[in-house]
Design an enzyme around this catalytic site. Sequence first.
Site, PDB file in Angstrom:
ATOM      1  N   THR A   1       0.861  -1.178   0.000  1.00 59.22           N
ATOM      2  CA  THR A   1       0.000   0.000   0.000  1.00 59.22           C
ATOM      3  C   THR A   1       0.897   1.227   0.000  1.00 59.22           C
ATOM      4  OG1 THR A   1      -0.094   0.269   2.414  1.00 59.22           O
ATOM      5  CG2 THR A   1      -1.697  -1.264   1.433  1.00 59.22           C
TER       6      THR A   1
ATOM      7  N   VAL B   1       7.355  -2.310   7.069  1.00 56.36           N
ATOM      8  CA  VAL B   1       7.241  -0.855   7.192  1.00 56.36           C
ATOM      9  C   VAL B   1       7.875  -0.205   5.960  1.00 56.36           C
ATOM     10  CG1 VAL B   1       7.880   1.171   8.546  1.00 56.36           C
ATOM     11  CG2 VAL B   1       7.308  -0.990   9.701  1.00 56.36           C
ATOM     12  N   LYS B   2       7.106   0.639   5.303  1.00 56.32           N
ATOM     13  CA  LYS B   2       7.597   1.314   4.096  1.00 56.32           C
ATOM     14  C   LYS B   2       8.128   2.689   4.468  1.00 56.32           C
ATOM     15  CE  LYS B   2       5.598   0.737  -0.524  1.00 56.32           C
ATOM     16  NZ  LYS B   2       4.435   1.037  -1.406  1.00 56.32           N
ATOM     17  N   VAL B   3       9.374   2.978   4.064  1.00 57.49           N
ATOM     18  CA  VAL B   3       9.951   4.301   4.308  1.00 57.49           C
ATOM     19  C   VAL B   3      10.468   4.863   2.982  1.00 57.49           C
ATOM     20  CG1 VAL B   3      10.615   3.744   6.693  1.00 57.49           C
ATOM     21  CG2 VAL B   3      12.260   3.377   4.844  1.00 57.49           C
TER      22      VAL B   3
END
Length: 221
Positions: free
Chosen positions: A27, A82-84
């Site tokens: 997402t 976790v998207k960074v």
Amino acid sequence: MKFFVDTADIAEITELAETGLLDGVTTNPSLVAKTGKDFVTTVKEICRIVKGPVSAEVTATDHAGMLAEGRKLAGIATNVAVKVPLTMDGLKTCKALSDDGIMVNVTLCFSPAQAILAAKAGAAFVSPFVGRLDDIGQDGMGLIADIVQIYNNYSDFQTEVLVASIRHPMHVVEAGKLGADVCTVPPAVLKALVKHPLTDKGLDAFLADWKKTGQSILGGT
Ligand code: G3P
């Protein structure tokens, strides 16, 4: 190759999960905004439907903020990645979270140099955006070729190449030829991968010929 679906839409994810072809979900804030639903509740629901990695993106841009958001997102379920963003603060956060054993997907990658830094920061995944490069007349799949070549040169680079911003089936085919690890695909493109006019034509012909026999396999003799 693993297939992730690039959407936050629960109905689309549920439908594709039933095919057995889905290995994960990605997402981003734009896809979440499109659902109009609560972010954390949606991520929790997606993690219940799909057992593979589910990427949920932080929206803070400073290291401390990303770290706090990242830990909260990672606390939702063990399969959260976790998207960074690929910024210096994003890389610092990736290193800190990865050192704590949290899966991190470094996103918004547009150059091989950036991808090297993501691997150095211990990212589980790097997300090069091929469609957005193609949009400005640059070679999106050329970037994938470079990253796969570089990563294959270093055994300590454990980061998987997650091809993102996919626009059509040929992006997936080219990614396969290059040996990319994952493709995250919009639902419509994933469904288009199945289609071929000769498959439909061939099946119609088989069924028409079979109908002439008047037989039924389950009808039994
Ligand atoms: O999720 C990241 C990426 O796949 C977004 O793609 O279509 O917005 O360029 P797109």
